[in-house]
Design an enzyme around this catalytic site. Structure first.
Site, PDB file in Angstrom:
ATOM      1  N   ASP A  36       0.880  -1.176   0.000  1.00 23.27           N
ATOM      2  CA  ASP A  36       0.000   0.000   0.000  1.00 23.27           C
ATOM      3  C   ASP A  36       0.917   1.226   0.000  1.00 23.27           C
ATOM      4  OD1 ASP A  36      -2.388   1.588   0.331  1.00 23.27           O
ATOM      5  OD2 ASP A  36      -1.933   1.788   2.447  1.00 23.27           O
ATOM      6  N   SER A  37       0.302   2.404  -0.097  1.00 23.01           N
ATOM      7  CA  SER A  37       1.105   3.629  -0.007  1.00 23.01           C
ATOM      8  C   SER A  37       1.619   3.850   1.416  1.00 23.01           C
ATOM      9  CB  SER A  37       0.247   4.820  -0.420  1.00 23.01           C
ATOM     10  OG  SER A  37      -0.892   4.893   0.419  1.00 23.01           O
ATOM     11  N   TYR A  55      -0.986   8.305  -2.457  1.00 26.03           N
ATOM     12  CA  TYR A  55      -1.154   7.926  -3.858  1.00 26.03           C
ATOM     13  C   TYR A  55      -2.372   8.638  -4.468  1.00 26.03           C
ATOM     14  CZ  TYR A  55       1.964   3.756  -3.911  1.00 26.03           C
ATOM     15  OH  TYR A  55       3.031   2.888  -3.902  1.00 26.03           O
ATOM     16  N   GLY A  56      -3.333   8.926  -3.604  1.00 23.37           N
ATOM     17  CA  GLY A  56      -4.669   9.304  -4.051  1.00 23.37           C
ATOM     18  C   GLY A  56      -4.805  10.550  -4.896  1.00 23.37           C
ATOM     19  N   CYS A  79      -4.450  -1.733  -1.681  1.00 24.98           N
ATOM     20  CA  CYS A  79      -4.672  -0.300  -1.884  1.00 24.98           C
ATOM     21  C   CYS A  79      -5.643  -0.158  -3.045  1.00 24.98           C
ATOM     22  CB  CYS A  79      -3.336   0.347  -2.225  1.00 24.98           C
ATOM     23  SG  CYS A  79      -3.468   2.058  -2.754  1.00 24.98           S
ATOM     24  N   ASN A  80      -6.724   0.570  -2.836  1.00 21.43           N
ATOM     25  CA  ASN A  80      -7.707   0.752  -3.905  1.00 21.43           C
ATOM     26  C   ASN A  80      -7.135   1.571  -5.047  1.00 21.43           C
ATOM     27  OD1 ASN A  80     -10.805   0.024  -3.018  1.00 21.43           O
ATOM     28  ND2 ASN A  80      -9.457   0.368  -1.283  1.00 21.43           N
ATOM     29  N   THR A  81      -6.368   2.604  -4.695  1.00 23.32           N
ATOM     30  CA  THR A  81      -5.840   3.506  -5.713  1.00 23.32           C
ATOM     31  C   THR A  81      -4.886   2.743  -6.635  1.00 23.32           C
ATOM     32  OG1 THR A  81      -5.940   5.180  -3.972  1.00 23.32           O
ATOM     33  CG2 THR A  81      -4.838   5.803  -6.000  1.00 23.32           C
ATOM     34  N   GLU A 124      -3.057   8.845   8.268  1.00 25.92           N
ATOM     35  CA  GLU A 124      -1.616   8.576   8.280  1.00 25.92           C
ATOM     36  C   GLU A 124      -0.931   9.439   9.355  1.00 25.92           C
ATOM     37  OE1 GLU A 124       1.216   6.112   6.633  1.00 25.92           O
ATOM     38  OE2 GLU A 124      -0.776   6.189   5.771  1.00 25.92           O
ATOM     39  N   CYS A 170     -10.993   2.742   0.344  1.00 29.11           N
ATOM     40  CA  CYS A 170      -9.597   3.102   0.594  1.00 29.11           C
ATOM     41  C   CYS A 170      -9.224   2.302   1.823  1.00 29.11           C
ATOM     42  CB  CYS A 170      -9.445   4.598   0.850  1.00 29.11           C
ATOM     43  SG  CYS A 170      -7.800   5.060   1.453  1.00 29.11           S
ATOM     44  N   THR A 171      -8.095   1.601   1.748  1.00 31.38           N
ATOM     45  CA  THR A 171      -7.770   0.684   2.848  1.00 31.38           C
ATOM     46  C   THR A 171      -7.346   1.416   4.130  1.00 31.38           C
ATOM     47  OG1 THR A 171      -5.575   0.441   1.859  1.00 31.38           O
ATOM     48  CG2 THR A 171      -7.209  -1.283   1.383  1.00 31.38           C
ATOM     49  N   HIS A 172      -7.199   2.731   4.060  1.00 28.79           N
ATOM     50  CA  HIS A 172      -6.951   3.481   5.298  1.00 28.79           C
ATOM     51  C   HIS A 172      -8.227   3.617   6.140  1.00 28.79           C
ATOM     52  CE1 HIS A 172      -3.170   4.725   3.415  1.00 28.79           C
ATOM     53  NE2 HIS A 172      -2.827   5.354   4.529  1.00 28.79           N
TER      54      HIS A 172
END
Ligand code: DGL
Length: 267
Positions: A11-12, A43-44, A75-77, A156, A188-190
């Protein structure tokens, strides 16, 4: 090819740890190599081309140096920007799993959902990938998407479950595009880190879909089908970041309930 090789997850930043932790719970004997691309976070708001370049480099590292037996794009992005390219490049050698397709299956199987909303990064929303996949699989499903670009960086930075995250969420979630939704995909995995706050905003009236468990189940199914489940009972996880951040270290402790050694790796 040994089944005891690790699973590569990236992921980012810390978001993919929600997926990695779910994999660890479901498949405790598997070893994981996690890569958080903190040097390029978020990344988004970057172009698809640039994200695809990062994803290709990380995947190459996970496969060539770390000899992973499967790749999870947590990561979706990056899934929106690079999944097809990675899947086609590694077809027949290693399974590549994205976080979007398992979620589409989960939502369309739920007969109570007539209008689905998604919240995601700008790049995921503008890729149109969720809209296109829902329209193809279940055309009668109403769909709306909202870009929520502040959320990943906010998380983050450790701002969740506090007055700042509450104010930002209230602003985003009261957007009229989300009116009358029955379900909301945290695309979004966050965002699982703020799932409780989102649930509280909707007073439990909207079903919240988060991809961590769904993706872990999908991975298990694929490893079973491809006879790739590990045979040893000793698992070992390794964590790499492209830039050291305290937020990342704190998050690994929250998810894996122990001190985690982070290795710096510039690709
Ligand atoms: N966690 C990532 C996702 O699922 C992206 C967050 C970001 O770096 O913008 O989309």
């Amino acid at each position: 090819m040994s089944n005891d090789r690790p699973i590569g997850v990236f992921d980012s930043g810390i978001g993919g740890l929600t997926v990695a932790a779910a994999i660890q719970r479901l498949l405790p004997s598997e070893s994981l190599i996690y890569f958080g691309d903190t040097a390029h976070l978020p990344y988004g708001d970057k172009s698809k081309e640039l994200i695809a370049e990062y994803a290709v480099n990380i995947t190459r590292f996970l496969l060539e140096e770390k000899k992973c037996k499967a790749i999870v794009i947590a990561c979706n992005t990056a899934s929106a920007a690079a999944y097809e390219a990675l899947r086609d490049t590694y077809k027949g050698s290693v399974p590549v799993i994205n976080v979007i397709d398992p979620m589409i299956e989960e939502v369309i199987a739920d007969a109570d959902i007539k209008k689905i909303g998604i919240i995601a990064t700008k790049t995921t929303v503008s890729s149109g990938v969720y809209q296109e996949k829902f329209a193809r699989r279940k055309p009668e499903l109403e769909f709306s998407a909202l870009a929520t670009p502040l959320l990943a960086s906010m998380i983050e930075e450790g701002f969740y479950n506090n007055t700042i995250s509450e104010a930002i969420l209230n602003e985003y979630l009261s957007n009229p595009v989300l009116e009358n939704i029955d379900g909301l995909v945290l695309a979004c995995t966050h965002y699982p880190l703020i799932k409780k706050e989102i649930d509280a905003f909707f007073h439990g009236r909207v079903k919240i879909f988060d991809s961590a468990e769904v993706v872990a189940r999908k991975l298990k199914g694929i490893l079973e089908k491809e006879s790739l489940l590990c045979t040893s009972s000793v698992s070992k996880n390794e964590f790499f970041v492209s830039d050291y951040t305290r937020a990342f270290e704190a998050a690994t402790k929250i998810f894996f309930k122990k001190e985690i050694h982070l290795e710096l790796c510039r690709l």
